[in-house]
Design a protein around this motif. Structure first.
Motif, PDB file in Angstrom:
ATOM      1  N   GLY A   4       0.838  -1.199   0.000  1.00 16.95           N
ATOM      2  CA  GLY A   4       0.000   0.000   0.000  1.00 16.95           C
ATOM      3  C   GLY A   4       0.865   1.238   0.000  1.00 16.95           C
ATOM      4  N   LEU A   5       0.288   2.358   0.416  1.00 18.02           N
ATOM      5  CA  LEU A   5       0.973   3.657   0.356  1.00 18.02           C
ATOM      6  C   LEU A   5       0.922   4.355   1.707  1.00 18.02           C
ATOM      7  CD1 LEU A   5      -0.541   4.843  -3.046  1.00 18.02           C
ATOM      8  CD2 LEU A   5       1.664   3.710  -2.689  1.00 18.02           C
ATOM      9  N   LYS A   6       1.925   5.194   1.976  1.00 18.67           N
ATOM     10  CA  LYS A   6       2.029   5.844   3.283  1.00 18.67           C
ATOM     11  C   LYS A   6       2.363   7.325   3.132  1.00 18.67           C
ATOM     12  CE  LYS A   6       4.244   6.904   7.361  1.00 18.67           C
ATOM     13  NZ  LYS A   6       5.532   7.325   7.890  1.00 18.67           N
ATOM     14  N   GLN A   7       1.830   8.123   4.052  1.00 17.92           N
ATOM     15  CA  GLN A   7       2.131   9.557   4.060  1.00 17.92           C
ATOM     16  C   GLN A   7       2.052  10.100   5.482  1.00 17.92           C
ATOM     17  OE1 GLN A   7       3.764  12.259   3.313  1.00 17.92           O
ATOM     18  NE2 GLN A   7       3.177  11.993   1.153  1.00 17.92           N
ATOM     19  N   PHE A   8       2.628  11.266   5.686  1.00 22.60           N
ATOM     20  CA  PHE A   8       2.579  11.971   6.967  1.00 22.60           C
ATOM     21  C   PHE A   8       1.463  13.009   6.952  1.00 22.60           C
ATOM     22  CE2 PHE A   8       6.867  10.452   6.642  1.00 22.60           C
ATOM     23  CZ  PHE A   8       7.252  10.164   7.939  1.00 22.60           C
ATOM     24  N   ILE A   9       0.699  13.066   8.049  1.00 21.80           N
ATOM     25  CA  ILE A   9      -0.231  14.187   8.206  1.00 21.80           C
ATOM     26  C   ILE A   9       0.361  15.243   9.132  1.00 21.80           C
ATOM     27  CG2 ILE A   9      -2.451  14.901   9.209  1.00 21.80           C
ATOM     28  CD1 ILE A   9      -3.752  12.541   7.956  1.00 21.80           C
ATOM     29  N   ASP A  10       1.108  14.801  10.159  1.00 22.53           N
ATOM     30  CA  ASP A  10       1.674  15.791  11.087  1.00 22.53           C
ATOM     31  C   ASP A  10       3.035  15.334  11.567  1.00 22.53           C
ATOM     32  OD1 ASP A  10       0.905  13.740  12.819  1.00 22.53           O
ATOM     33  OD2 ASP A  10      -0.020  15.080  14.300  1.00 22.53           O
ATOM     34  N   GLY A  11       3.524  16.026  12.625  1.00 21.41           N
ATOM     35  CA  GLY A  11       4.827  15.713  13.184  1.00 21.41           C
ATOM     36  C   GLY A  11       4.695  14.998  14.517  1.00 21.41           C
ATOM     37  N   VAL A  12       5.337  15.557  15.551  1.00 22.07           N
ATOM     38  CA  VAL A  12       5.343  14.922  16.870  1.00 22.07           C
ATOM     39  C   VAL A  12       5.074  15.972  17.955  1.00 22.07           C
ATOM     40  CG1 VAL A  12       6.780  12.940  16.293  1.00 22.07           C
ATOM     41  CG2 VAL A  12       7.874  15.111  16.857  1.00 22.07           C
ATOM     42  N   ILE A  13       4.802  15.493  19.161  1.00 16.12           N
ATOM     43  CA  ILE A  13       4.338  16.374  20.241  1.00 16.12           C
ATOM     44  C   ILE A  13       5.429  17.308  20.764  1.00 16.12           C
ATOM     45  CG2 ILE A  13       3.496  16.418  22.644  1.00 16.12           C
ATOM     46  CD1 ILE A  13       1.290  15.692  20.667  1.00 16.12           C
ATOM     47  N   THR A  14       6.628  16.787  21.057  1.00  9.22           N
ATOM     48  CA  THR A  14       7.589  17.615  21.813  1.00  9.22           C
ATOM     49  C   THR A  14       8.014  18.908  21.104  1.00  9.22           C
ATOM     50  OG1 THR A  14       9.497  16.281  21.147  1.00  9.22           O
ATOM     51  CG2 THR A  14       8.396  15.682  23.206  1.00  9.22           C
ATOM     52  N   PRO A  15       8.244  18.912  19.786  1.00  7.94           N
ATOM     53  CA  PRO A  15       8.551  20.205  19.143  1.00  7.94           C
ATOM     54  C   PRO A  15       7.298  20.946  18.684  1.00  7.94           C
ATOM     55  CG  PRO A  15       8.855  18.477  17.542  1.00  7.94           C
ATOM     56  CD  PRO A  15       8.417  17.802  18.827  1.00  7.94           C
ATOM     57  N   ARG A  16       6.130  20.405  19.073  1.00  6.24           N
ATOM     58  CA  ARG A  16       4.818  20.994  18.758  1.00  6.24           C
ATOM     59  C   ARG A  16       4.542  21.009  17.255  1.00  6.24           C
ATOM     60  NH1 ARG A  16       7.498  24.355  22.159  1.00  6.24           N
ATOM     61  NH2 ARG A  16       6.916  24.310  24.386  1.00  6.24           N
ATOM     62  N   THR A  17       4.991  19.946  16.566  1.00  5.10           N
ATOM     63  CA  THR A  17       4.655  19.829  15.144  1.00  5.10           C
ATOM     64  C   THR A  17       3.499  18.845  14.918  1.00  5.10           C
ATOM     65  OG1 THR A  17       6.410  18.173  14.823  1.00  5.10           O
ATOM     66  CG2 THR A  17       6.947  20.469  14.312  1.00  5.10           C
ATOM     67  N   ALA A  18       3.075  18.131  15.982  1.00  7.50           N
ATOM     68  CA  ALA A  18       1.854  17.317  15.863  1.00  7.50           C
ATOM     69  C   ALA A  18       0.662  18.255  15.735  1.00  7.50           C
ATOM     70  CB  ALA A  18       1.702  16.414  17.080  1.00  7.50           C
ATOM     71  N   TYR A  19      -0.337  17.844  14.943  1.00  8.14           N
ATOM     72  CA  TYR A  19      -1.484  18.707  14.636  1.00  8.14           C
ATOM     73  C   TYR A  19      -2.623  18.420  15.614  1.00  8.14           C
ATOM     74  CZ  TYR A  19      -5.361  20.678  11.895  1.00  8.14           C
ATOM     75  OH  TYR A  19      -6.452  21.383  11.474  1.00  8.14           O
ATOM     76  N   LEU A  20      -2.971  19.430  16.413  1.00  5.55           N
ATOM     77  CA  LEU A  20      -4.001  19.282  17.445  1.00  5.55           C
ATOM     78  C   LEU A  20      -5.276  20.029  17.056  1.00  5.55           C
ATOM     79  CD1 LEU A  20      -1.825  19.838  20.667  1.00  5.55           C
ATOM     80  CD2 LEU A  20      -2.429  17.666  19.575  1.00  5.55           C
ATOM     81  N   LEU A  21      -6.395  19.573  17.605  1.00  7.60           N
ATOM     82  CA  LEU A  21      -7.671  20.253  17.380  1.00  7.60           C
ATOM     83  C   LEU A  21      -7.715  21.599  18.100  1.00  7.60           C
ATOM     84  CD1 LEU A  21     -10.022  17.153  17.793  1.00  7.60           C
ATOM     85  CD2 LEU A  21      -9.558  18.371  15.649  1.00  7.60           C
ATOM     86  N   GLU A  22      -7.088  21.653  19.276  1.00  2.96           N
ATOM     87  CA  GLU A  22      -7.016  22.890  20.064  1.00  2.96           C
ATOM     88  C   GLU A  22      -5.542  23.217  20.299  1.00  2.96           C
ATOM     89  OE1 GLU A  22      -9.675  24.620  20.809  1.00  2.96           O
ATOM     90  OE2 GLU A  22     -11.108  23.096  20.101  1.00  2.96           O
ATOM     91  N   PRO A  23      -5.223  24.485  20.661  1.00  6.63           N
ATOM     92  CA  PRO A  23      -3.811  24.866  20.818  1.00  6.63           C
ATOM     93  C   PRO A  23      -3.073  24.061  21.887  1.00  6.63           C
ATOM     94  CG  PRO A  23      -5.207  26.811  20.668  1.00  6.63           C
ATOM     95  CD  PRO A  23      -6.130  25.646  20.785  1.00  6.63           C
ATOM     96  N   TYR A  24      -1.755  24.049  21.764  1.00  2.78           N
ATOM     97  CA  TYR A  24      -0.900  23.412  22.774  1.00  2.78           C
ATOM     98  C   TYR A  24      -1.082  24.107  24.120  1.00  2.78           C
ATOM     99  CZ  TYR A  24       1.571  20.389  19.534  1.00  2.78           C
ATOM    100  OH  TYR A  24       1.877  19.388  18.640  1.00  2.78           O
ATOM    101  N   ALA A  25      -1.085  23.321  25.182  1.00  4.43           N
ATOM    102  CA  ALA A  25      -1.321  23.868  26.519  1.00  4.43           C
ATOM    103  C   ALA A  25      -0.222  24.830  26.947  1.00  4.43           C
ATOM    104  CB  ALA A  25      -1.432  22.726  27.529  1.00  4.43           C
ATOM    105  N   ASP A  26       1.022  24.555  26.516  1.00  2.94           N
ATOM    106  CA  ASP A  26       2.139  25.393  26.971  1.00  2.94           C
ATOM    107  C   ASP A  26       2.582  26.390  25.902  1.00  2.94           C
ATOM    108  OD1 ASP A  26       3.218  23.586  25.211  1.00  2.94           O
ATOM    109  OD2 ASP A  26       4.976  23.114  26.444  1.00  2.94           O
TER     110      ASP A  26
END
Length: 504
Positions: free
Chosen positions: A248-270
């Motif tokens: 099959g096929l693979k792709q990225f939608i977002d990054g990761v939590i610690t550098p705040r590149t993961a995509y959240l529904l609401e803003p990062y708490a910090d």
């Protein structure tokens, strides 16, 4: 051919049959790693591992010792540093690397693999200066004077990786051979090689090994999902064997939590000014899914934040509406921070939950929790919650983000011990040992339409078998990760015997 009692099995033996007696040792289907990156992992096996560093100085000492032992290396490459564990909790800069490596380029991947620490020489080789613009979905870290500071995020790493990973075919063959030996020693008989940020093209090397009957691990390839479906279809037509196939096929939608590149529904708490972003516009992602789904491809999305997970599920749902329902077995990778409304959707849409349980113990828990805040923290790595919905659960390592040992992932899934080493993170999310083993055998087999031939020990299935030196069900949980593999069999052939080290 068959399973049964000793007496029943002896009818299949003749004078040339080798008979093993394992008594109380555990015999299971081969471990099936549902998510890793083969050639990046092969590089990591010959690089410096910085996970144990507890300060920037610790990391520098490890890098320096490694560099001195590898004078012949044109680049010094390292993996899995994490400033969240350092005494200062501060990101490093190029200047400290310059002190120990002024003339040789250095590339050190963060533990999550989505950003890197480089020295000035690496920036020079990649021609990155204060005037270099950020790539799409990437950031070149800058100091207060506007100069590159040595931290490269997401696709900003690519310019450096291009040079650092410029290996000859001879080097690739040697690295790949090392990977196969390593996998065999850990009982890994099937893997899923997912298109990554740091892809080294080596499909021709995999094929060479297969043609010479030296491919000792089944490889499922997941090339990039983009707008070039003709190329994807060509690859699918080319690689379609028992041992080497495009699944099959693979792709990225977002990054990761610690550098705040993961995509959240609401803003990062910090950091309320950001909630991350998607690697491509949502409309583009949905179009790619609909088009690829129409061509019969299974699709897998890296999605860590609740916004990314929702977008992945929305895209799969839209493909069902446009193309009609089919047994597509799409998947979402990582599933770290999920909105509760999306938990039942995996089962409803027939989407596999692809997780790497040790990841929650790799991130420093307090740092991770501070990023997402207490409300979202309730839904971190919800393995049991997702599993009890009836969704297909498949485990892997994300090697080289984590070590390739399946038993470490299984240990985390059954204990939920966090990064402190003694505290349980959400005990209600623990699963049983049997469930964890299923997620490492039949779960991945189902995830790639191979449950009829892989994932359980039954007559008529392929003989991919692992023997552990001890019975996991009869030992303290804390000893699970250190349990060794006694024997590994792929396709009925012994490829690893602990008493004789590796066999080919």
């Amino acid at each position: 051919m068959a399973t049964g009692s000793e007496e029943e099995m002896l009818q299949y033996a003749d004078d040339h049959t080798k008979i093993y007696q394992f008594k109380d040792q555990l015999i299971i289907p081969g471990f099936h790693d549902f998510h890793l990156h083969i050639m990046q992992g092969a590089v990591a096996l010959n690089s410096v591992d910085l996970f144990a560093a507890r300060s920037e100085d610790d990391a520098l000492k490890m890098i320096q010792e490694f560099a001195e032992s590898k004078q012949e290396n044109q680049w010094i490459i390292g993996f899995t540093w994490d400033a969240g564990y350092w005494d200062t909790k501060q990101l490093p800069s190029r200047h400290s690397l310059d002190r120990i490596l002024p003339d040789k380029p250095a590339l050190m991947f963060h533990a999550e693999g989505h950003y890197a620490w480089v020295n000035t020489k690496a920036l020079e080789v990649a021609n990155i200066t204060r005037h270099t613009e950020n790539p799409s979905y990437g950031i070149i870290g800058k100091d207060e004077n506007g100069e590159p500071n040595g931290i490269l995020y997401e696709k900003a790493m690519d310019a450096v990786i291009l040079h650092a990973f410029d290996f000859s075919d001879t080097q690739k063959r040697e690295m790949f051979s090392n990977f196969l030996d390593h996998a065999a020693s850990l009982g890994v008989t099937a893997v899923h090689d997912l298109h990554g940020l740091k892809t080294i093209e080596a499909l021709h090397v995999f094929k060479e090994f297969e043609d010479k009957d030296e491919l000792t691990t089944r490889i499922h390839l997941w090339p990039v999902l983009d707008d070039n479906l003709e190329h994807a279809k060509q690859l699918r037509d080319t690689y379609q064997s028992d041992k080497l196939r495009v699944s099959g096929l693979k792709q990225f939608i977002d990054g990761v939590i610690t550098p705040r590149t993961a995509y959240l529904l609401e803003p990062y708490a910090d950091q309320p000014g950001t909630r991350g972003e998607t690697s491509f516009p949502a409309d583009t992602i949905k179009k790619w899914v609909i088009d690829a789904d129409r061509e019969g491809f299974s699709i897998r999305f890296h999605a860590i934040g609740d916004g990314a997970i929702r977008l992945a599920l929305d895209a799969y749902e839209e493909a069902q509406k446009v193309n009609g329902k089919r047994d597509s077995r799409h998947s979402v990778e990582h599933v770290e921070v999920i909105h509760p409304d999306d938990i039942p959707r995996f089962k409803e849409l027939g989407v596999t939950v692809s997780m790497q349980p040790d990841h929650f113990a790799m991130s420093e828990r307090d740092v991770y929790s501070a990023r997402i805040g207490p409300d979202r923290e309730k839904y971190v790595f919800p393995i049991h919650t997702l599993q009890k919905t009836g969704a297909n659960l498949a485990f892997g390592t994300d090697f080289p983000i984590d070590v390739l040992n399946p038993l470490l992932q299984i240990y985390r899934a059954v204990t939920r011990i966090d990064s402190s080493g003694d505290t349980v993170w959400h005990p209600h999310e623990r699963i049983t040992l049997a469930e964890a083993l299923k997620a490492y055998t039949i779960g991945p087999a189902y995830g790639t339409f191979r449950e009829h031939e892989l994932g359980t020990l039954e007559a008529g299935k392929l003989a991919d078998i692992v023997v552990l030196e001890r019975d996991l069900f009869e030992m303290p949980l804390e000893e699970i990760p250190d349990t060794k593999v006694q024997l590994t069999i792929v396709d009925g052939r012994v490829i690893y015997d602990q008493t004789k080290a590796s066999l080919k």
